[in-house]
Design an enzyme around this catalytic site. Structure first.
Site, PDB file in Angstrom:
ATOM      1  N   TYR A  13      -5.017  -7.649  -3.933  1.00  0.00           N
ATOM      2  CA  TYR A  13      -4.284  -6.845  -2.958  1.00  0.00           C
ATOM      3  C   TYR A  13      -2.766  -7.011  -3.129  1.00  0.00           C
ATOM      4  CZ  TYR A  13      -3.019  -5.164   1.770  1.00  0.00           C
ATOM      5  OH  TYR A  13      -2.484  -4.507   2.843  1.00  0.00           O
ATOM      6  N   LYS A  18      -0.019  -4.177  -4.219  1.00  0.00           N
ATOM      7  CA  LYS A  18       1.037  -3.821  -3.277  1.00  0.00           C
ATOM      8  C   LYS A  18       2.428  -3.990  -3.883  1.00  0.00           C
ATOM      9  CE  LYS A  18      -1.206  -2.391   0.329  1.00  0.00           C
ATOM     10  NZ  LYS A  18      -1.127  -0.961   0.680  1.00  0.00           N
TER      11      LYS A  18
END
Length: 239
Positions: free
Chosen positions: A165, A169
């Site tokens: 993640y 990002k």
């Protein structure tokens, strides 16, 4: 007069959390809204449903706004081109994309599988590429376009169990910056927000100690999804 009068906005992940509030607030500000949501679970590993997107679109219409729903996946570039065509067919154009669509596959990196990595990268990083690539030429040609992408403190500062993640990002932050640089001469703007809000995504993060539990309690009471949503809508407005 609303901040988005006359504009058409695509909101991905618009069935829940920040995306839901982005769609509702954009409509309140005068936008015609395409509400996209796959309708899958937080890990993105179930079949999905058209229900969440249509529920939000129906609520907008019930409140006097204009909205349609779409339940395709942002991981499919052709499907995203279809969202653009849907906006053009129903509302005559497209002027902004707000892209909070996301999933989580949290696991310590030494236990992370390729599937855990690929699924998160596909929705966040590839999904951000797809929504930008499917719209950038239209935005440049009409000299009018705005993106709001979503990065995360999990990338900016790090968070245990979120290597997939966090990496995605941080990639989105770089993508947004370069789109903004390249788009400036054609009035194409791109911004990136690292939001914190009480949503099903933040609720899923394990509580490891008493301090984390106290932070969670404060978040639930004071940090609402509509707060970053209002900022996001403001940032894609002409002002």
């Amino acid at each position: 007069m609303g901040a988005l009068d006359g504009k058409v906005v695509l909101v991905t992940g618009g069935g829940n959390g920040i995306g839901r509030d982005c769609a509702l607030i954009a409509a309140q500000e005068g936008a015609k809204v395409v509400v996209n949501d796959l309708g899958a679970g937080l890990k993105g590993d179930d079949a999905g449903s058209a229900g969440p997107a249509e529920e939000v679109a129906a609520l907008i219409r019930a409140n006097g706004g204009q909205a349609i729903s779409n339940s395709d996946s942002v991981t499919d570039l052709d499907a995203v081109y279809g969202m653009v065509e849907q906006a053009k067919k129903e509302f005559g154009g497209l002027h902004a994309v707000i892209n909070p669509a996301g999933i989580l596959r949290d696991v310590m990196f030494h236990k992370m599988t390729e599937a855990d990595w690929d699924a998160v990268i596909a929705v966040h990083m590839r999904g951000s590429f797809n929504v930008a690539r499917a719209t950038i030429e239209l935005f440049r040609e009409q000299n009018d376009g705005a993106y709001m992408f979503f990065t995360s403190t999990s990338g900016l500062f790090g968070n245990i169990g979120q290597a997939n993640y966090g990496a995605a990002k941080m990639g989105i932050a770089g993508l947004s910056r370069i789109i903004a640089m390249e788009g400036a001469r054609n009035n194409v703007r791109s911004n990136c927000l690292a939001p914190v809000a009480w949503t099903r995504m933040t609720q899923s993060v394990p509580i490891k100690d008493e301090a984390a539990a106290e932070r969670r309690k404060v978040m639930a009471e004071k940090i609402r999804a509509d707060q970053p949503a209002r900022f996001s809508v403001a940032m894609v407005s002409p002002a």
